[in-house]
Motif scaffolding. Structure first.
Motif, PDB file in Angstrom:
ATOM      1  N   LEU A  97       0.834  -1.204   0.000  1.00 41.14           N
ATOM      2  CA  LEU A  97       0.000   0.000   0.000  1.00 41.14           C
ATOM      3  C   LEU A  97       0.867   1.251   0.000  1.00 41.14           C
ATOM      4  O   LEU A  97       0.583   2.215  -0.725  1.00 41.14           O
ATOM      5  CB  LEU A  97      -0.929   0.014   1.216  1.00 41.14           C
ATOM      6  CG  LEU A  97      -2.074  -0.988   1.242  1.00 41.14           C
ATOM      7  CD1 LEU A  97      -2.773  -0.958   2.596  1.00 41.14           C
ATOM      8  CD2 LEU A  97      -3.065  -0.716   0.127  1.00 41.14           C
ATOM      9  N   ASP A  98       1.924   1.219   0.786  1.00 40.87           N
ATOM     10  CA  ASP A  98       2.815   2.374   0.876  1.00 40.87           C
ATOM     11  C   ASP A  98       3.496   2.656  -0.458  1.00 40.87           C
ATOM     12  O   ASP A  98       3.622   3.807  -0.870  1.00 40.87           O
ATOM     13  CB  ASP A  98       3.852   2.137   1.969  1.00 40.87           C
ATOM     14  CG  ASP A  98       4.501   3.411   2.433  1.00 40.87           C
ATOM     15  OD1 ASP A  98       3.768   4.375   2.722  1.00 40.87           O
ATOM     16  OD2 ASP A  98       5.743   3.447   2.499  1.00 40.87           O
ATOM     17  N   ARG A  99       3.904   1.615  -1.158  1.00 44.71           N
ATOM     18  CA  ARG A  99       4.529   1.800  -2.475  1.00 44.71           C
ATOM     19  C   ARG A  99       3.528   2.310  -3.506  1.00 44.71           C
ATOM     20  O   ARG A  99       3.828   3.199  -4.291  1.00 44.71           O
ATOM     21  CB  ARG A  99       5.113   0.484  -2.987  1.00 44.71           C
ATOM     22  CG  ARG A  99       6.417   0.104  -2.388  1.00 44.71           C
ATOM     23  CD  ARG A  99       6.967  -1.103  -3.127  1.00 44.71           C
ATOM     24  NE  ARG A  99       8.074  -1.694  -2.420  1.00 44.71           N
ATOM     25  CZ  ARG A  99       8.703  -2.767  -2.843  1.00 44.71           C
ATOM     26  NH1 ARG A  99       8.334  -3.368  -3.966  1.00 44.71           N
ATOM     27  NH2 ARG A  99       9.704  -3.260  -2.156  1.00 44.71           N
ATOM     28  N   CYS A 100       2.352   1.717  -3.509  1.00 47.29           N
ATOM     29  CA  CYS A 100       1.361   2.069  -4.537  1.00 47.29           C
ATOM     30  C   CYS A 100       0.776   3.459  -4.321  1.00 47.29           C
ATOM     31  O   CYS A 100       0.439   4.142  -5.288  1.00 47.29           O
ATOM     32  CB  CYS A 100       0.244   1.029  -4.566  1.00 47.29           C
ATOM     33  SG  CYS A 100       0.809  -0.591  -5.146  1.00 47.29           S
ATOM     34  N   PHE A 101       0.641   3.890  -3.078  1.00 49.07           N
ATOM     35  CA  PHE A 101       0.055   5.193  -2.792  1.00 49.07           C
ATOM     36  C   PHE A 101       1.089   6.229  -2.366  1.00 49.07           C
ATOM     37  O   PHE A 101       0.726   7.353  -2.040  1.00 49.07           O
ATOM     38  CB  PHE A 101      -1.018   5.072  -1.701  1.00 49.07           C
ATOM     39  CG  PHE A 101      -2.243   4.362  -2.159  1.00 49.07           C
ATOM     40  CD1 PHE A 101      -3.124   4.971  -3.031  1.00 49.07           C
ATOM     41  CD2 PHE A 101      -2.518   3.075  -1.719  1.00 49.07           C
ATOM     42  CE1 PHE A 101      -4.267   4.318  -3.454  1.00 49.07           C
ATOM     43  CE2 PHE A 101      -3.656   2.418  -2.138  1.00 49.07           C
ATOM     44  CZ  PHE A 101      -4.528   3.031  -3.005  1.00 49.07           C
ATOM     45  N   GLU A 102       2.363   5.861  -2.364  1.00 53.35           N
ATOM     46  CA  GLU A 102       3.434   6.769  -1.967  1.00 53.35           C
ATOM     47  C   GLU A 102       3.122   7.406  -0.603  1.00 53.35           C
ATOM     48  O   GLU A 102       2.555   8.478  -0.523  1.00 53.35           O
ATOM     49  CB  GLU A 102       3.666   7.833  -3.028  1.00 53.35           C
ATOM     50  CG  GLU A 102       4.068   7.244  -4.366  1.00 53.35           C
ATOM     51  CD  GLU A 102       4.118   8.265  -5.484  1.00 53.35           C
ATOM     52  OE1 GLU A 102       3.996   9.466  -5.219  1.00 53.35           O
ATOM     53  OE2 GLU A 102       4.264   7.825  -6.629  1.00 53.35           O
ATOM     54  N   ILE A 137       3.038  -7.549  -7.107  1.00 49.97           N
ATOM     55  CA  ILE A 137       1.752  -6.935  -6.740  1.00 49.97           C
ATOM     56  C   ILE A 137       1.699  -5.497  -7.233  1.00 49.97           C
ATOM     57  O   ILE A 137       0.709  -5.068  -7.838  1.00 49.97           O
ATOM     58  CB  ILE A 137       1.536  -6.997  -5.216  1.00 49.97           C
ATOM     59  CG1 ILE A 137       1.477  -8.454  -4.739  1.00 49.97           C
ATOM     60  CG2 ILE A 137       0.262  -6.264  -4.822  1.00 49.97           C
ATOM     61  CD1 ILE A 137       1.650  -8.625  -3.252  1.00 49.97           C
ATOM     62  N   CYS A 138       2.768  -4.749  -7.017  1.00 53.59           N
ATOM     63  CA  CYS A 138       2.807  -3.346  -7.449  1.00 53.59           C
ATOM     64  C   CYS A 138       2.746  -3.226  -8.967  1.00 53.59           C
ATOM     65  O   CYS A 138       2.067  -2.337  -9.493  1.00 53.59           O
ATOM     66  CB  CYS A 138       4.061  -2.657  -6.922  1.00 53.59           C
ATOM     67  SG  CYS A 138       4.011  -2.336  -5.157  1.00 53.59           S
ATOM     68  N   SER A 139       3.445  -4.112  -9.681  1.00 54.96           N
ATOM     69  CA  SER A 139       3.403  -4.030 -11.151  1.00 54.96           C
ATOM     70  C   SER A 139       1.998  -4.342 -11.668  1.00 54.96           C
ATOM     71  O   SER A 139       1.520  -3.686 -12.602  1.00 54.96           O
ATOM     72  CB  SER A 139       4.443  -4.953 -11.781  1.00 54.96           C
ATOM     73  OG  SER A 139       4.143  -6.298 -11.546  1.00 54.96           O
ATOM     74  N   LEU A 142      -0.103  -1.249 -11.000  1.00 58.26           N
ATOM     75  CA  LEU A 142       0.197  -0.175 -11.956  1.00 58.26           C
ATOM     76  C   LEU A 142      -0.397  -0.479 -13.330  1.00 58.26           C
ATOM     77  O   LEU A 142      -0.908   0.424 -14.007  1.00 58.26           O
ATOM     78  CB  LEU A 142       1.705   0.052 -12.053  1.00 58.26           C
ATOM     79  CG  LEU A 142       2.345   0.635 -10.791  1.00 58.26           C
ATOM     80  CD1 LEU A 142       3.861   0.685 -10.932  1.00 58.26           C
ATOM     81  CD2 LEU A 142       1.785   2.014 -10.485  1.00 58.26           C
ATOM     82  N   GLU A 143      -0.349  -1.738 -13.753  1.00 52.33           N
ATOM     83  CA  GLU A 143      -0.967  -2.127 -15.023  1.00 52.33           C
ATOM     84  C   GLU A 143      -2.469  -1.874 -14.983  1.00 52.33           C
ATOM     85  O   GLU A 143      -3.045  -1.343 -15.941  1.00 52.33           O
ATOM     86  CB  GLU A 143      -0.693  -3.606 -15.319  1.00 52.33           C
ATOM     87  CG  GLU A 143       0.726  -3.924 -15.679  1.00 52.33           C
ATOM     88  CD  GLU A 143       0.991  -5.421 -15.734  1.00 52.33           C
ATOM     89  OE1 GLU A 143       0.034  -6.226 -15.602  1.00 52.33           O
ATOM     90  OE2 GLU A 143       2.166  -5.788 -15.903  1.00 52.33           O
ATOM     91  N   GLN A 144      -3.095  -2.268 -13.895  1.00 50.42           N
ATOM     92  CA  GLN A 144      -4.542  -2.054 -13.744  1.00 50.42           C
ATOM     93  C   GLN A 144      -4.868  -0.563 -13.727  1.00 50.42           C
ATOM     94  O   GLN A 144      -5.832  -0.125 -14.350  1.00 50.42           O
ATOM     95  CB  GLN A 144      -5.040  -2.711 -12.447  1.00 50.42           C
ATOM     96  CG  GLN A 144      -6.511  -2.546 -12.176  1.00 50.42           C
ATOM     97  CD  GLN A 144      -7.382  -3.308 -13.149  1.00 50.42           C
ATOM     98  OE1 GLN A 144      -6.946  -4.255 -13.795  1.00 50.42           O
ATOM     99  NE2 GLN A 144      -8.619  -2.892 -13.289  1.00 50.42           N
ATOM    100  N   ASP A 145      -4.047   0.216 -13.038  1.00 52.36           N
ATOM    101  CA  ASP A 145      -4.258   1.663 -12.961  1.00 52.36           C
ATOM    102  C   ASP A 145      -4.129   2.307 -14.346  1.00 52.36           C
ATOM    103  O   ASP A 145      -4.942   3.167 -14.719  1.00 52.36           O
ATOM    104  CB  ASP A 145      -3.262   2.277 -11.976  1.00 52.36           C
ATOM    105  CG  ASP A 145      -3.689   3.632 -11.479  1.00 52.36           C
ATOM    106  OD1 ASP A 145      -4.884   3.810 -11.186  1.00 52.36           O
ATOM    107  OD2 ASP A 145      -2.815   4.514 -11.383  1.00 52.36           O
TER     108      ASP A 145
END
Length: 169
Positions: A97-102, A137-139, A142-145
């Protein structure tokens, strides 16, 4: 097996609820209240495992939790799950969550609940752990986003075309 994942703030307000068994809304609210009561009363210097209340799964049920800033991340599991493994899974979830939402905060969980649910679904589905690699998970996130953003761009272009056709009539 993971029975439920609960995230609530220091005041007991639920920010993310995911149950992997069917409970009525009233039962879910009671589970959140009881879990908050059990977890919030504990000191920060005690272990993060405790035997659960009577609402989920009876005596075969444990609460494993971590307290970060204003949020409690609580996993309700049965005896087949490793306490240390679940603590690590909570850490993976929070770091993702921290990586995806900075620098994730409570407001991110409120205003981006769909994205948080997507990240959780990448990690756990049906009460079983699917993925623990944060990079994967993050990749996927990001693809979904990117996909969602590209779909959102198409709609205004189509609307513009329809408006120009209507106005040119």
């Amino acid at each position: 097996m993971i029975k439920a994942i609960l995230v609530f703030n220091n005041h007991g307000k639920p920010r993310l609820l995911r149950f992997y068994q069917h409970y009525t809304e009233e039962q879910q609210q009671q589970i959140v209240r009881e879990t908050f009561h059990l977890v919030s009363r504990r000191d920060d210097d005690v272990c993060s495992f405790l035997e659960g209340g009577t609402l989920i799964g009876g005596s075969d049920y444990k609460l494993i939790y971590r307290h970060y800033a204003t949020l409690y991340f609580v996993f309700c599991v049965d005896s087949s799950e490793s306490e240390l493994g679940i603590l690590d899974l909570i850490q993976v979830f929070v770091e993702t969550l921290d990586r995806c939402f900075e620098n994730v905060c409570e407001l991110d969980l409120i205003f981006h609940v769909d994205k948080v649910q997507y990240i959780l679904a990448e990690i756990v589905m049906g009460g079983m752990v699917l993925e623990t690699n944060m990079n994967d998970i993050c990749s996927r996130f990001l693809e979904q986003d990117k996909l969602e953003k590209s779909e959102n761009r198409v709609i205004p272009e189509e609307v513009e075309k329809v408006i120009s056709v209507v106005l040119n009539r």
